[in-house]
Every structure is written in C-alpha cells, then in structure tokens.
Design a protein around this motif. Structure first.
Motif, mmCIF file in Angstrom:
data_model
loop_
_atom_site.group_PDB
_atom_site.id
_atom_site.type_symbol
_atom_site.label_atom_id
_atom_site.label_comp_id
_atom_site.label_asym_id
_atom_site.label_seq_id
_atom_site.Cartn_x
_atom_site.Cartn_y
_atom_site.Cartn_z
ATOM 1 N N ILE A 76 -3.804 35.681 34.482
ATOM 2 C CA ILE A 76 -3.435 36.104 33.127
ATOM 3 C C ILE A 76 -3.938 35.088 32.112
ATOM 4 C CG2 ILE A 76 -1.490 36.536 31.564
ATOM 5 C CD1 ILE A 76 0.084 37.505 34.054
ATOM 6 N N ALA A 77 -3.749 33.798 32.417
ATOM 7 C CA ALA A 77 -4.170 32.734 31.495
ATOM 8 C C ALA A 77 -5.672 32.753 31.268
ATOM 9 C CB ALA A 77 -3.727 31.376 32.046
ATOM 10 N N GLU A 78 -6.444 33.163 32.287
ATOM 11 C CA GLU A 78 -7.902 33.173 32.170
ATOM 12 C C GLU A 78 -8.456 34.530 31.757
ATOM 13 O OE1 GLU A 78 -9.473 31.663 35.810
ATOM 14 O OE2 GLU A 78 -8.341 29.788 35.687
ATOM 15 N N GLY A 79 -7.541 35.471 31.439
ATOM 16 C CA GLY A 79 -7.982 36.756 30.904
ATOM 17 C C GLY A 79 -8.452 37.753 31.935
ATOM 18 N N ARG A 80 -8.287 37.463 33.211
ATOM 19 C CA ARG A 80 -8.721 38.420 34.239
ATOM 20 C C ARG A 80 -7.681 39.508 34.488
ATOM 21 N NH1 ARG A 80 -10.560 33.479 36.570
ATOM 22 N NH2 ARG A 80 -8.725 33.368 37.916
ATOM 23 N N LEU A 81 -6.427 39.246 34.110
ATOM 24 C CA LEU A 81 -5.372 40.248 34.217
ATOM 25 C C LEU A 81 -4.590 40.308 32.912
ATOM 26 C CD1 LEU A 81 -3.904 39.557 37.799
ATOM 27 C CD2 LEU A 81 -5.320 41.496 37.105
ATOM 28 N N ILE A 82 -4.033 41.468 32.635
ATOM 29 C CA ILE A 82 -3.174 41.672 31.471
ATOM 30 C C ILE A 82 -1.780 42.014 31.982
ATOM 31 C CG2 ILE A 82 -2.708 43.130 29.464
ATOM 32 C CD1 ILE A 82 -5.751 43.553 29.251
ATOM 33 N N ARG A 83 -0.790 41.323 31.443
ATOM 34 C CA ARG A 83 0.593 41.584 31.851
ATOM 35 C C ARG A 83 1.213 42.624 30.925
ATOM 36 N NH1 ARG A 83 5.132 36.950 33.209
ATOM 37 N NH2 ARG A 83 6.658 38.380 34.149
ATOM 38 N N VAL A 84 1.934 43.569 31.533
ATOM 39 C CA VAL A 84 2.598 44.614 30.747
ATOM 40 C C VAL A 84 4.063 44.693 31.157
ATOM 41 C CG1 VAL A 84 0.457 45.914 30.479
ATOM 42 C CG2 VAL A 84 1.977 46.445 32.395
ATOM 43 N N LEU A 85 4.872 45.286 30.298
ATOM 44 C CA LEU A 85 6.300 45.492 30.570
ATOM 45 C C LEU A 85 7.018 44.188 30.926
ATOM 46 C CD1 LEU A 85 6.048 48.779 32.715
ATOM 47 C CD2 LEU A 85 6.610 48.597 30.277
ATOM 48 N N GLU A 86 6.611 43.097 30.311
ATOM 49 C CA GLU A 86 7.190 41.796 30.669
ATOM 50 C C GLU A 86 8.686 41.755 30.430
ATOM 51 O OE1 GLU A 86 6.570 37.018 29.754
ATOM 52 O OE2 GLU A 86 5.218 38.512 28.853
ATOM 53 N N GLU A 87 9.138 42.419 29.356
ATOM 54 C CA GLU A 87 10.558 42.389 29.039
ATOM 55 C C GLU A 87 11.399 43.177 30.049
ATOM 56 O OE1 GLU A 87 8.799 45.939 26.871
ATOM 57 O OE2 GLU A 87 8.210 43.900 27.432
ATOM 58 N N TRP A 88 10.740 43.940 30.896
ATOM 59 C CA TRP A 88 11.427 44.726 31.923
ATOM 60 C C TRP A 88 11.453 44.016 33.284
ATOM 61 C CZ3 TRP A 88 14.133 49.264 31.665
ATOM 62 C CH2 TRP A 88 14.085 49.969 30.462
ATOM 63 N N CYS A 89 10.927 42.837 33.357
ATOM 64 C CA CYS A 89 10.821 42.141 34.647
ATOM 65 C C CYS A 89 11.910 41.074 34.779
ATOM 66 C CB CYS A 89 9.438 41.502 34.793
ATOM 67 S SG CYS A 89 8.104 42.718 34.928
ATOM 68 N N PRO A 90 12.950 41.337 35.566
ATOM 69 C CA PRO A 90 14.066 40.396 35.700
ATOM 70 C C PRO A 90 13.768 39.320 36.749
ATOM 71 C CG PRO A 90 14.497 42.318 37.030
ATOM 72 C CD PRO A 90 13.154 42.560 36.359
ATOM 73 N N TYR A 91 14.686 38.379 36.848
ATOM 74 C CA TYR A 91 14.621 37.371 37.902
ATOM 75 C C TYR A 91 15.450 37.838 39.099
ATOM 76 C CZ TYR A 91 12.479 33.954 34.793
ATOM 77 O OH TYR A 91 11.617 33.288 33.952
ATOM 78 N N PHE A 92 14.999 37.467 40.288
ATOM 79 C CA PHE A 92 15.720 37.772 41.520
ATOM 80 C C PHE A 92 16.143 36.461 42.186
ATOM 81 C CE2 PHE A 92 12.868 41.363 40.837
ATOM 82 C CZ PHE A 92 13.736 42.438 40.986
#
Length: 296
Positions: free
Chosen positions: A251-267
């Motif tokens: 993600i930091a290097e732009g090869r992936l885009i993160r989506v729905l981050e606010e929907w991702c909880p901790y386990f």
C-alpha cells in the motif's frame, strides 16, 4: 565399586590431612572413614597413611597412590560436570502446529532470535488450518487466535491484536469501482480462501459502529495460502481480504489500494497453547519466553 569408593575416601583424607575434615566433606563419621581406609590398606597389603594424635600424612606408598589417583578423579569430576551441562542444555525437537500467518509474522521472527543460541534444538512447524488436537497428533504446542484456544490448555499471548485489510491493485480499480460498503463487494471479483475449519469459503469479517457483516463474495480464485492471494491481488485479479501487516508495504508503495478501512476491526492476537497436564520441555519453555516477549 567398593575399591573405587575406598580409593575416593583415601584420596579425600590424604588431601585434607584429617579424618575429621574429610569425613565432614564425605558426609560420614570419622570412625567409619578410618575403618574404610584401614580395610583398603589391608586389601592391598600396604600402609597408606601415617596416623598420629595430631596429624595424618600419606606414607611413601600413599603419596604415590595419591599422585596417581588425583588427576584421574579430576578427569572424572570434569566429565560429570560436562554431562550435567548437557543435561541442562536445551535439546530435542519442538513440534508446533499453526496457521500460515502466525508462522510468518510471529514464529519466524522469534526463531531468528532463538535458534542461534540453542544449536541442539530443532523446531518443526506444520501449517494446518484445522483445529488440530495437539495431544492426539503428538504436537508440543499449537498457535491460534486467542478466541480459538481450548479452555483446558495453557495459553500464552505471543502477538498483538490483528487487523485485516481489503485491498486491490490500481489496475483492478481502473476496471471496477471502489466499494463504499461491504455489500458492494458482492459485485467484485473476490479472491477467496478455503479453510477446513469453516467447511467452506472463509468469511470476510467486517464491522463498523457495532454492526457486524460477514461477506462471502464470488470470484474466480480460491486459495488456502497467503502468498497466492497476495500475488493475485497484486496482479489485478481481484480484491483480497488480507492480514494488514502483509499488505502495508505494498500500500505504501502504491502497488495496492486499501478500501473499506473503517470496516476492518481488530481481532484477538495469536496465542501459543499447550496441555496443562503435560511436562514442558526446557526447549519449549525457552521458546515460550522468547515468544511471550513479543506478545507483551
């Protein structure tokens, strides 16, 4: 064996020049020790010690025998000390069953620190996504998320809480719109994972403001390992639900885009567990100490 014991008793008296001091070190009475040496002298037919009311000293024969015995006893004592070190030195094989992600993210970094210090220890790690019975299968320990550890096991936290991430490549999102809600994932090509524990595709657990959603999206790809899911996401073949630590560099290097981050909880983080009624080997105990430091 009686000769060896008597020779050891003689050597102690000859070195100490005193039956009293020698008896104290050997844990016997002076009279018993005196009789032991006298029996030895009778068997070999030579007087070994000259006794007076004030002192004890080796005779010529006794001095010669002492010079012969001393280095031998020292060698024996040194070898016994070495054997004791071997007994206390961790050795043997530690068998652990675990999932792929904890093996990569938790166990591998710990082993990098642990193994060089203990060259006689072998660690066998078996990747298994099922909830294995470690006692029946002959494992020393297992690694699972905290909520999956059986109640009759000793559980040690070995890692922080885990967060997942939904990701896709820029090339993929050129062809498909960025999802705004979990429901939008049903129109995307989801790169899925099949685990025996669930009997089907692994559900994507999403949550926001107390609202929990289990997503089972369709897609062309199903894997049972991290590497191919990540590679497929990087290749633009779909969106993937991945452990956060595995995708952050991309993600930091732009090869992936993160989506729905606010929907991702901790386990709950990973725990190492082992039977409470089984003796824990020194090798496993030391490895647990290294892992516990990471989880604290």
């Amino acid at each position: 064996m009686q000769n060896f014991n008597d020779l050891a008793a003689f050597a102690m008296v000859a070195r100490e020049r005193s039956f009293t001091r020698a008896a104290a070190k050997l844990g016997v009475s002076p009279s018993a020790l005196s009789q032991t040496v006298r029996n030895l002298e009778e068997r070999i037919g030579l007087r070994l010690l000259t006794r007076t009311t004030r002192s004890v000293a080796p005779t010529e024969a006794g001095g010669r025998l002492l010079r012969t015995l001393s280095p031998r006893f020292e060698e024996i004592e040194a070898e016994l000390a070495t054997l004791n070190e071997l007994r206390e030195k961790p050795a043997g094989t530690v068998r652990i069953t675990t999932g792929e992600h904890p093996a990569i993210s938790v166990l591998q970094p710990a082993l990098k620190r642990f193994l060089p210090d203990y060259p006689d220890v072998q660690v066998e790690i078996i990747i298994d996504y099922g909830l294995t019975d470690i006692v029946a299968e002959g494992y020393d320990a297992g690694v699972r998320m905290g909520e999956q550890v059986a109640k009759d096991m000793v559980a040690v936290r070995i890692g922080p809480d885990i967060r997942m991430a939904v990701v896709g490549s820029p090339k993929y999102f050129e062809r498909f719109p960025i999802p705004q809600t979990p429901q939008d994932l049903t129109t995307h090509k989801c790169i899925n994972m099949r685990l025996p524990t669930y009997g089907g595709l692994f559900p994507w657990g999403l949550e926001k403001d107390g609202r929990e959603v289990k997503v089972r999206g369709d897609g062309q790809l199903v894997f049972n390992n991290l590497g191919m899911r990540l590679s497929s996401a990087l290749d633009g073949l779909g969106v993937a639900y991945m452990p956060e630590d595995q995708v952050i560099p991309h993600i930091a290097e732009g090869r992936l885009i993160r989506v729905l981050e606010e929907w991702c909880p901790y386990f709950p983080g990973y725990h190492l567990y082992y039977p409470s009624r089984r003796h824990t080997s020194s090798a496993l105990s030391l490895l647990i100490d290294v892992l516990r430091q990471r989880g604290s």
